[in-house]
Design a protein around this motif. Sequence first.
Motif, PDB file in Angstrom:
ATOM      1  N   PHE A  73       4.766   6.410  28.878  1.00  0.00           N
ATOM      2  CA  PHE A  73       4.763   6.996  30.218  1.00  0.00           C
ATOM      3  C   PHE A  73       5.549   6.048  31.113  1.00  0.00           C
ATOM      4  N   ALA A  74       6.754   6.472  31.508  1.00  0.00           N
ATOM      5  CA  ALA A  74       7.657   5.586  32.252  1.00  0.00           C
ATOM      6  C   ALA A  74       7.504   5.810  33.744  1.00  0.00           C
ATOM      7  N   THR A  75       7.278   4.712  34.472  1.00  0.00           N
ATOM      8  CA  THR A  75       7.216   4.780  35.929  1.00  0.00           C
ATOM      9  C   THR A  75       7.387   3.386  36.502  1.00  0.00           C
ATOM     10  N   HIS A  76       8.054   3.275  37.630  1.00  0.00           N
ATOM     11  CA  HIS A  76       8.151   2.016  38.379  1.00  0.00           C
ATOM     12  C   HIS A  76       8.569   0.838  37.498  1.00  0.00           C
ATOM     13  N   SER A  77       9.610   1.051  36.689  1.00  0.00           N
ATOM     14  CA  SER A  77      10.254  -0.025  35.920  1.00  0.00           C
ATOM     15  C   SER A  77       9.437  -0.529  34.743  1.00  0.00           C
TER      16      SER A  77
END
Length: 535
Positions: A470-474
């Motif tokens: 789950f990709a978010t905020h780097s």
Amino acid sequence: MENFPLFLICFFTLLTLPKPTRATLPGTWELLASNAGIASMHTAVTRFNTVILLDRTHTGPSRKLLPKNHCRFDKNDAVLKRDCYAHSILFDPKTNQLRPLKILTDTWCSSGQFLPNGTLLQTGGDLDGLKKIRKFNPCDLNGSCDWEELNDVELSEGRWYATNQILPDGSIIIIGGRGSNTVEFYPKRENGIVSFPFLSETEDTQMDNLYPYVHLLPNGKLFVFANTKSVMYDFVENRVVKVYPELDGGPRNYPSAGSSVMLALGGEFSEAVVVVCGGAQYGAFLERNVDTPAHGSCGRIMATGENPVWEMEDMPFQRIMGDMVILPNGDVLIINGAMKGTQGFELGSDPCLNPVLYRPDEPAGLRFMVLNPGTVARMYHSTANLLPDGRVLLAGSNPHVFYRFDVEFPTELRLEAFSPEYLDSDKMNIRPEIVDIPETVSYGAGFDVVVSVALPVVGIIEVNLGSAPFATHSFSQGQRLVKLGVGSAVPDGGDGRWRIRCTAPPSGMVAPPGYYMVFAVNQGVPSVARWIHVS
């Protein structure tokens, strides 16, 4: 000329050499969608090869309408009480088609992780989403899957800027968040929230302990990094079992965010190396200074070592808000971000358009390779995810409170794919194709993978498992690559077919239960992945 200084001859010779151009640098770019409808703050790839794009709900109008009679009603929404715009999208990167999804509560700066059955668990957010738990049971683009908001259970504590990690038993740990120096679990446990003092110890006026970097180590403990400090955390006994040396170079987590990755696991699965790269200078967020240069240092540590220390390296570029993506062959792509400023609305500048390849098996000083630059600024609220075909999907970038298109760095609705050099046309004759693979494997079991390769196989074909994070905020929550034990490829009936004997991961500590992308990798070139369930 014979008395002319040698260093000047070398200098003038260098001046006359042709300078590298975009075409001479590795990697290629392609536009997948000119208007995805939303700027994806959170992105995840599903086992149906579809991609979930997710933004916050309180952005006002997006650029994609919900189906008729599917509007969202929220009397507390300061912008739209009756909201008929989509804030989540299901995307098919094979056909580049889109379908709007309906999300009800605010997912601003929330967290997520896939459950063992392939359902995405999505937790927290802001305002009415602070304690919410949501699920998305994925499907292909022709299906009717959509978001489900759980009404019978909620988080024990509000989670805004938290991190999720799947555990060896398939449960999810949810760590931290703004004002939350605790952890909790899904499914919920009897003890509810558990105090985690490490988070309060790393908290400062700049909030640099948000979205902590969390990696599940192959010994079953968690590596947790916040601000400049890190620990090995036993979540079963709720105790810190190791304190690592402090990482030099300033804070690394939100809002000073660099990024982090655990390198591929392999061999006897007894060692794990963690890398942390980039970040903002301390004070850039407090001073709202968009021109403060980011730093480009990376720290690398053997997290499972007896007396580990950080090995320091410098990237070719300073970078804030970059994403680190583990590629199928074990290299790491560093992409997106800016070279000045910090995370936050309208606080970044000087976009870093050049991706960088980090090759962990090379000696220090030779690990970084500069790649072909893109043309789209991907800064605050952008994402990067590995696709099953080996490309990397780039989405989002919204440095503004609402969607804005009349500024230097507008809200970004385009979806792009970056293809690493291993997808170049001159490598297609050694690119393997997975012909046959089981749908499920059990821990420690042997199984066969049949591949097809145009040219005769040279050496060992790797079989590697890649998670869907789950990709978010780097930071990609739950990202990992597991290199399986394999035997030599043996001919299987001719026609370029080869059979490879593999051994599944030994336990959930190495590969938590769930769906993985299986890549066959020949001389660094990966196949298109097939999905397998490990349990």
